[in-house]
Design a protein around this motif. Sequence first.
Motif, PDB file in Angstrom:
ATOM      1  N   VAL A  68       0.785  -1.216   0.052  1.00  0.00           N
ATOM      2  CA  VAL A  68       0.044  -0.116  -0.061  1.00  0.00           C
ATOM      3  C   VAL A  68       0.901   1.298  -0.053  1.00  0.00           C
ATOM      4  O   VAL A  68       0.628   2.168  -0.689  1.00  0.00           O
ATOM      5  N   ALA A  69       1.819   1.247   0.801  1.00  0.00           N
ATOM      6  CA  ALA A  69       2.731   2.541   1.212  1.00  0.00           C
ATOM      7  C   ALA A  69       3.611   2.544  -0.421  1.00  0.00           C
ATOM      8  O   ALA A  69       3.769   3.682  -0.812  1.00  0.00           O
ATOM      9  N   VAL A  78       6.464   9.858  -8.293  1.00  0.00           N
ATOM     10  CA  VAL A  78       6.709   9.880  -9.786  1.00  0.00           C
ATOM     11  C   VAL A  78       6.326  11.292 -10.471  1.00  0.00           C
ATOM     12  O   VAL A  78       7.157  11.829 -11.166  1.00  0.00           O
ATOM     13  N   PRO A  79       5.266  11.879 -10.077  1.00  0.00           N
ATOM     14  CA  PRO A  79       4.865  13.180 -10.734  1.00  0.00           C
ATOM     15  C   PRO A  79       5.724  14.200 -10.242  1.00  0.00           C
ATOM     16  O   PRO A  79       5.896  15.385 -10.915  1.00  0.00           O
ATOM     17  N   THR A  80       6.444  14.471  -9.018  1.00  0.00           N
ATOM     18  CA  THR A  80       6.875  15.462  -8.550  1.00  0.00           C
ATOM     19  C   THR A  80       8.476  15.238  -8.346  1.00  0.00           C
ATOM     20  O   THR A  80       9.125  16.591  -8.703  1.00  0.00           O
ATOM     21  N   VAL A 100      13.992   5.558  -4.386  1.00  0.00           N
ATOM     22  CA  VAL A 100      13.745   6.084  -3.001  1.00  0.00           C
ATOM     23  C   VAL A 100      12.111   6.199  -2.554  1.00  0.00           C
ATOM     24  O   VAL A 100      12.014   5.594  -1.644  1.00  0.00           O
ATOM     25  N   ALA A 101      11.148   6.468  -3.484  1.00  0.00           N
ATOM     26  CA  ALA A 101       9.781   6.491  -3.242  1.00  0.00           C
ATOM     27  C   ALA A 101       9.133   5.104  -3.385  1.00  0.00           C
ATOM     28  O   ALA A 101       8.050   4.887  -2.694  1.00  0.00           O
ATOM     29  N   GLY A 102       9.741   4.289  -4.174  1.00  0.00           N
ATOM     30  CA  GLY A 102       8.728   2.963  -4.382  1.00  0.00           C
ATOM     31  C   GLY A 102       9.829   1.629  -3.494  1.00  0.00           C
ATOM     32  O   GLY A 102       9.020   0.670  -3.407  1.00  0.00           O
ATOM     33  N   PHE A 103      10.724   1.986  -2.937  1.00  0.00           N
ATOM     34  CA  PHE A 103      11.606   1.094  -2.231  1.00  0.00           C
ATOM     35  C   PHE A 103      11.781   1.559  -0.770  1.00  0.00           C
ATOM     36  O   PHE A 103      11.533   0.644   0.007  1.00  0.00           O
TER      37      PHE A 103
END
Length: 174
Positions: A68-69, A78-80, A100-103
């Motif tokens: 979920v996170a 991804v957009p920012t 960073v944001a996905g793992f």
Amino acid sequence: MAVPGLFWIELGLGVVLLFLSAKAHGRQIRLEREREGYMEVDFMKENPPWVEALWRKDRRRYWATVPVAIAVLLLLGVPTLPLRFGTEPLGNPILGTIIVAGFLWPLVVAFTSNGIQSALRLRTALNQGGRDRPEGPPEHPESTPWRRAARRVTIWYWALVLAIGGVAVVVAFI
């Protein structure tokens, strides 16, 4: 606009935050276990059923939180973030966002979420006062010094997680 070194700063903050949130989470689980009178465990052997059940539930919550996170943080990141990461790492800004944001950040979110849930359960148990186990440990873990130390250090750990997490978020989006 690309910010030089932003990916590496975020990666460093993320790694520190991962270790700190994992430590704070583990400490919360230990406090719950000690409150129930299980002062010693062996991670290489079978432990009392209550301890094994606590760890099993905690693992389920952790691994249910991670996907979920990942989804939420990638949708936000991804957009920012790619333009801000510039061409780091490996000349691909999307790769930096995924790392960073996905793992990294989802693991931090899962540890933090589980640790806070554990802290709330412990607080509830301490406020209720009663014990679930009929026999008590030789030393009483609910004594005033134990409670004070548990509360004080818990506040410090989570304040540090919050502070470093806040810095990571602010640095990523400024």
